[in-house]
Scaffold this active site. Structure first.
Site, PDB file in Angstrom:
ATOM      1  CB  CYS A  53      -7.539   4.895 -12.453  1.00 60.44           C
ATOM      2  SG  CYS A  53      -5.817   5.045 -12.930  1.00 60.44           S
TER       3      CYS A  53
ATOM      4  NE  ARG B 245      -0.191   1.371 -19.342  1.00 62.27           N
ATOM      5  CZ  ARG B 245      -0.029   0.256 -18.654  1.00 62.27           C
ATOM      6  NH1 ARG B 245       1.164  -0.098 -18.222  1.00 62.27           N
ATOM      7  NH2 ARG B 245      -1.044  -0.522 -18.394  1.00 62.27           N
TER       8      ARG B 245
ATOM      9  NE  ARG C 188      -2.424   1.673   8.533  1.00 62.76           N
ATOM     10  CZ  ARG C 188      -2.478   0.371   8.270  1.00 62.76           C
ATOM     11  NH1 ARG C 188      -3.088  -0.073   7.196  1.00 62.76           N
ATOM     12  NH2 ARG C 188      -1.937  -0.499   9.105  1.00 62.76           N
TER      13      ARG C 188
ATOM     14  NE  ARG D 273      -3.264   1.026  -0.019  1.00 61.18           N
ATOM     15  CZ  ARG D 273      -4.058   1.784   0.709  1.00 61.18           C
ATOM     16  NH1 ARG D 273      -4.797   1.276   1.653  1.00 61.18           N
ATOM     17  NH2 ARG D 273      -4.117   3.089   0.499  1.00 61.18           N
TER      18      ARG D 273
ATOM     19  CE1 TYR E 111      -0.915   4.782   3.194  1.00 61.79           C
ATOM     20  CE2 TYR E 111       0.840   3.384   4.016  1.00 61.79           C
ATOM     21  CZ  TYR E 111      -0.442   3.533   3.548  1.00 61.79           C
ATOM     22  OH  TYR E 111      -1.257   2.435   3.415  1.00 61.79           O
TER      23      TYR E 111
ATOM     24  NE  ARG F 284      -6.780   6.615   0.902  1.00 69.50           N
ATOM     25  CZ  ARG F 284      -7.394   7.787   1.006  1.00 69.50           C
ATOM     26  NH1 ARG F 284      -7.855   8.394  -0.091  1.00 69.50           N
ATOM     27  NH2 ARG F 284      -7.573   8.360   2.180  1.00 69.50           N
TER      28      ARG F 284
END
Length: 125
Positions: A80, A68, A121, A12, A113, A95
């Site tokens: 997305c 890309r 987080r 994540r 993050y 995110r």
């Protein structure tokens, strides 16, 4: 010599931008992906797919455009979507959930993050 087991793991991350512009969305997404790849010692071939979401206030560009443009990412599946519009949630946030093949355990995965998203987080950074 024993070969390490390889697992499919989710990694994540999130980043915020100051403005809803294509340039900022692409630059921030690239920064985030490069940090995730670097922190987890990944190559594009390790990445099974990437799922991006953006808050409703970001619509100037798809975050996938950044991936890309990165070397070796041409064949990585990307998707997305728009994040749920929860009242009081962090604005202008991108995110990502990267699915990657790795020998790392869940605890060894480095989630990333950046900027204001670091507060999402704090337990992981």
């Amino acid at each position: 010599m024993e070969k390490a087991s390889i697992f499919l793991r989710g990694i994540r991350g999130a980043v915020t931008v100051e403005r809803n512009t294509a340039e900022e969305i692409v630059a921030a997404t690239k920064e985030l992906l490069e940090a995730i790849v670097g922190e987890n010692n990944l190559q594009p071939e390790d990445v099974a797919g990437v799922f991006f979401t953006v808050t409703p206030d970001l619509n100037a560009e798809f975050p996938a455009v950044a991936a890309r443009k990165m070397p070796g990412w041409k064949y990585v599946p990307l998707m997305c979507a728009q994040e749920i519009n929860v009242p009081g949630s962090l604005p202008r946030c991108i995110r990502v959930l990267v699915f990657a093949h790795t020998a790392r355990s869940q605890r060894e995965i480095k989630h990333v993050y950046l900027r204001e998203a670091a507060r999402l987080r704090e337990d992981l950074i």
